[in-house]
Design an enzyme around this catalytic site. Sequence first.
Site, PDB file in Angstrom:
ATOM      1  N   LYS A 124       0.821  -1.200   0.000  1.00 54.93           N
ATOM      2  CA  LYS A 124       0.000   0.000   0.000  1.00 54.93           C
ATOM      3  C   LYS A 124       0.863   1.261   0.000  1.00 54.93           C
ATOM      4  CE  LYS A 124      -3.750  -2.385   0.113  1.00 54.93           C
ATOM      5  NZ  LYS A 124      -4.630  -2.430  -1.068  1.00 54.93           N
TER       6      LYS A 124
ATOM      7  N   HIS B 148      -9.312  -8.518  -8.181  1.00 51.20           N
ATOM      8  CA  HIS B 148      -9.096  -8.105  -6.794  1.00 51.20           C
ATOM      9  C   HIS B 148      -9.626  -9.189  -5.851  1.00 51.20           C
ATOM     10  CE1 HIS B 148     -11.525  -6.581  -3.347  1.00 51.20           C
ATOM     11  NE2 HIS B 148     -10.397  -6.000  -3.009  1.00 51.20           N
TER      12      HIS B 148
END
Length: 385
Positions: free
Chosen positions: A180, A318
Amino acid sequence: MTEIRELSVPLEGNISNAVVNFAEHTVSLVAVLTDVVRDGRQVIGLAFNSIGRFAQGGIIRDRVIPRMMAAGTDALLDAEGSGFDPAKVLATAMRNEKPGGHGDRAGAVGALELAFWDLNAKLRGEPAWVTIARHFGTTPQEAMPVYAAGGYYYGTGGAGQLRDELLRYRDMGFDAYKMKIGGASLADDVRRIEEALTVAGDGSRLAVDANGRFGFDEAIAYADAIRPFGLRWYEEIGDPLDYDLNRRVAECYDGPIATGENLFSAVDTRNLLRHGGMRPGRDVFQMDAGISYGLVEYGRMIALMEEHGFDRRFAFPHGGHMINLHIVVGMGLGGCEAYPGVFQPFGGYAAECRLVGSRVVPGASPGFGLEAKDDLRPAIAHLLN
């Protein structure tokens, strides 16, 4: 079909991306019960609505389940009468719903529709990827590329925590990773990328994900900073429906861009293809059947990609879990995400799934194999008892 149930299951752990903390997040686990008995056990279809949103128990229980039960089994069967027609399931679940405004409804219907895919595979006594490949007329490759997703912002821990996390994934057999960005300063995130690269070894084995955090100026600042690393891709740069922002960044950044995980319909995907500046042979699509009405709608998304000149091998759904592993294998997509260390009890794969180099091989359990995942068994037992 005798009954349909839903259970809202909390995710474990206190981790954050650039936008949300997952400590309060839940997932809808759905079961479709039948009167079929095989080897002394009731045949039950199981699925969930993927990871990263909230459970949709209210929509499922108040709107979707009553429609399904009112329609009855006969109205949902396929032409041979030996299984359920997923397109009929989707149409029935969406009865009396207006178009547009997808939101949580897309995940509610997706969880239910996927449970019928699991059920069909179990009725045939085969893994779900076999059922999926037959339905879509694809030639599956049983071993698919996989990467480990992690690198979140943790509530506690100090220097070296990111490196230690990726080292654990490497010890499990993974050799590609995602982390991230956007939840710290640019300078701190660059330092974190450099730390991750000490494990990945090469930028082509590390992707970064901003989770829709950036406006254009910040997106370009990060693009300029990460360009020298040659990263695998730069993911979810800005708001998922800001196609113009995605296009403008693609015009300035020559590395691969990935997006689509927060698009919930084929129409959304068409707009991305028309207006988002995505580049064939370079950029990656991450739509997720569990939060976009299920596999029938997801199949329409893949068909649109191909109509616009994109190869399905650039689709990496995803949500690093068992259901999407079977979808990737069955549809012959580009590869899988895996959550080996986060988002339990849903994240990651069952022990029967094998890592072979940089590829993953699904297990042989009928259906999606959710019952074979140790962490998930207590939630399944709670739902069924």
